[in-house]
Design a protein around this motif. Sequence first.
Motif, PDB file in Angstrom:
ATOM      1  N   SER A 125      37.518  26.644  79.207  1.00 40.22           N
ATOM      2  CA  SER A 125      37.207  25.550  78.284  1.00 40.22           C
ATOM      3  C   SER A 125      38.451  25.205  77.471  1.00 40.22           C
ATOM      4  O   SER A 125      39.063  26.088  76.862  1.00 40.22           O
ATOM      5  CB  SER A 125      36.074  25.986  77.349  1.00 40.22           C
ATOM      6  OG  SER A 125      35.916  25.037  76.325  1.00 40.22           O
TER       7      SER A 125
ATOM      8  N   ASN B 266      47.671  37.280  82.571  1.00 40.71           N
ATOM      9  CA  ASN B 266      48.051  35.960  83.058  1.00 40.71           C
ATOM     10  C   ASN B 266      47.030  35.505  84.105  1.00 40.71           C
ATOM     11  O   ASN B 266      46.843  36.186  85.123  1.00 40.71           O
ATOM     12  CB  ASN B 266      49.458  36.021  83.672  1.00 40.71           C
ATOM     13  CG  ASN B 266      49.988  34.647  84.009  1.00 40.71           C
ATOM     14  OD1 ASN B 266      49.229  33.672  84.093  1.00 40.71           O
ATOM     15  ND2 ASN B 266      51.295  34.557  84.202  1.00 40.71           N
TER      16      ASN B 266
ATOM     17  N   ASP C  68      43.381  36.190  78.157  1.00 36.64           N
ATOM     18  CA  ASP C  68      44.332  35.192  77.655  1.00 36.64           C
ATOM     19  C   ASP C  68      45.748  35.733  77.816  1.00 36.64           C
ATOM     20  O   ASP C  68      45.976  36.936  77.700  1.00 36.64           O
ATOM     21  CB  ASP C  68      44.065  34.868  76.175  1.00 36.64           C
ATOM     22  CG  ASP C  68      44.686  33.548  75.766  1.00 36.64           C
ATOM     23  OD1 ASP C  68      43.949  32.540  75.716  1.00 36.64           O
ATOM     24  OD2 ASP C  68      45.920  33.507  75.543  1.00 36.64           O
TER      25      ASP C  68
HETATM   26  C1  LIG Z   1      43.194  25.810  73.495  1.00 38.84           C
HETATM   27  S1  LIG Z   1      43.231  27.447  73.962  1.00 38.84           S
HETATM   28  C2  LIG Z   1      41.687  27.738  74.720  1.00 38.84           C
HETATM   29  C3  LIG Z   1      40.546  27.647  73.787  1.00 38.84           C
HETATM   30  C4  LIG Z   1      39.354  28.484  74.138  1.00 38.84           C
HETATM   31  N1  LIG Z   1      39.033  28.520  75.543  1.00 38.84           N
HETATM   32  C5  LIG Z   1      38.163  27.986  73.350  1.00 38.84           C
HETATM   33  O1  LIG Z   1      37.187  27.525  73.951  1.00 38.84           O
HETATM   34  O2  LIG Z   1      38.222  28.042  72.117  1.00 38.84           O
HETATM   35  C6  LIG Z   1      44.279  27.537  75.362  1.00 38.84           C
HETATM   36  C7  LIG Z   1      44.620  28.969  75.731  1.00 38.84           C
HETATM   37  O3  LIG Z   1      45.195  29.025  77.037  1.00 38.84           O
HETATM   38  C8  LIG Z   1      45.943  30.216  77.079  1.00 38.84           C
HETATM   39  N2  LIG Z   1      46.770  30.286  78.300  1.00 38.84           N
HETATM   40  C9  LIG Z   1      47.793  29.482  78.649  1.00 38.84           C
HETATM   41  N3  LIG Z   1      48.300  29.859  79.844  1.00 38.84           N
HETATM   42  C10 LIG Z   1      47.579  30.927  80.267  1.00 38.84           C
HETATM   43  C11 LIG Z   1      47.627  31.757  81.416  1.00 38.84           C
HETATM   44  N4  LIG Z   1      48.520  31.555  82.385  1.00 38.84           N
HETATM   45  N5  LIG Z   1      46.746  32.770  81.508  1.00 38.84           N
HETATM   46  C12 LIG Z   1      45.827  32.991  80.533  1.00 38.84           C
HETATM   47  N6  LIG Z   1      45.725  32.236  79.415  1.00 38.84           N
HETATM   48  C13 LIG Z   1      46.590  31.206  79.279  1.00 38.84           C
HETATM   49  C14 LIG Z   1      46.739  30.105  75.795  1.00 38.84           C
HETATM   50  O4  LIG Z   1      47.312  31.335  75.422  1.00 38.84           O
HETATM   51  C15 LIG Z   1      45.665  29.606  74.806  1.00 38.84           C
HETATM   52  O5  LIG Z   1      45.074  30.653  74.095  1.00 38.84           O
END
Ligand SMILES: C[S@@+](CC[C@H](N)C(=O)[O-])C[C@H]1O[C@@H](n2cnc3c(N)ncnc32)[C@H](O)[C@@H]1O
Length: 268
Positions: A102, A85, A56
């Motif tokens: 997800s 990232n 994340d």
């Molecule tokens: C709603 S959450 C995901 C929920 C999780 N997958 C679950 O099933 O509970 C969205 C996530 O995307 C992450 N995110 C956004 N841009 C990202 C990137 N470029 N690389 C990795 N993570 C990223 C955010 O930090 C956040 O934690």
Amino acid sequence: MEDLPKGLASSNAPKIAERLGSISGGKVLDVATAQGKFIDILIKTLQAYDSFVGIDLCPSDESKKDMESAKKRFEGKAVQFLQMNAENLQFEDASFDTVCISSGLHHLASIARVMTEMKRVLKKGGNFILQEMYCDGEQTEAQKASELEHERAARIDSLLGITHNKTLTRQEIIGIADGLKLSEVEIFDSTHPVECLFCERKHECEDPRNQTTFQKIVKDIDDGIERIKNHVDLQTRMRLMEEGEKVKEAIAKSGASPASCLFIIGRR
Ligand SMILES: C[S@@+](CC[C@H](N)C(=O)[O-])C[C@H]1O[C@@H](n2cnc3c(N)ncnc32)[C@H](O)[C@@H]1O
């Protein structure tokens, strides 16, 4: 599976869990893992797996803490968490048997770059798993009320410099999956995400007007206003507070339920 409430039982969530139960995950990468909740679901549903890596971006202090507590929660298990990232995955080509994301697409600054990276690190013949909610189609009034709250919360994140886009449409998600050029693609459309099957509140949530959900959303709305108190001008805060009150009214009237989602499985 235990006795499910009617709405959940008639959704495609049980079919999705059954399909996951036929997959040997091997080495699994969960992109945008947040607190690793999707890893929990895969551990419960996959036929087998060797290990998980959850990555994340952790763009806020809160999300860094979330990752630390996820590390503790999975201590002693074959699950690793890394701040990274997804636009630039620090893994070799073809180093995972399964990659998944997800509820993450609408949080990405560049969906295209992340999809390219996820495909690059996936072995030929490996599983690509994608779950994402959508905003259109036949959503109930309770789902529409949740969507109103989601849009407001996304705007608050954006004001704080955290990427959080509007919920995608069904066709936009299908377009993203098409762009991956996977084989053996299966698309499940479900009124309930698969995690509802394992939620201890699933019977209570069958009534979208249940008090626990209402109180939780009211708290989220109030917490959201608190988060921006030092960041934006009074006028913007007043507008968001007014919108928050309207969302509370909509949820008091119709209740709240998670949006319908697409669950897509394919092979590289
Ligand atoms: C709603 S959450 C995901 C929920 C999780 N997958 C679950 O099933 O509970 C969205 C996530 O995307 C992450 N995110 C956004 N841009 C990202 C990137 N470029 N690389 C990795 N993570 C990223 C955010 O930090 C956040 O934690």
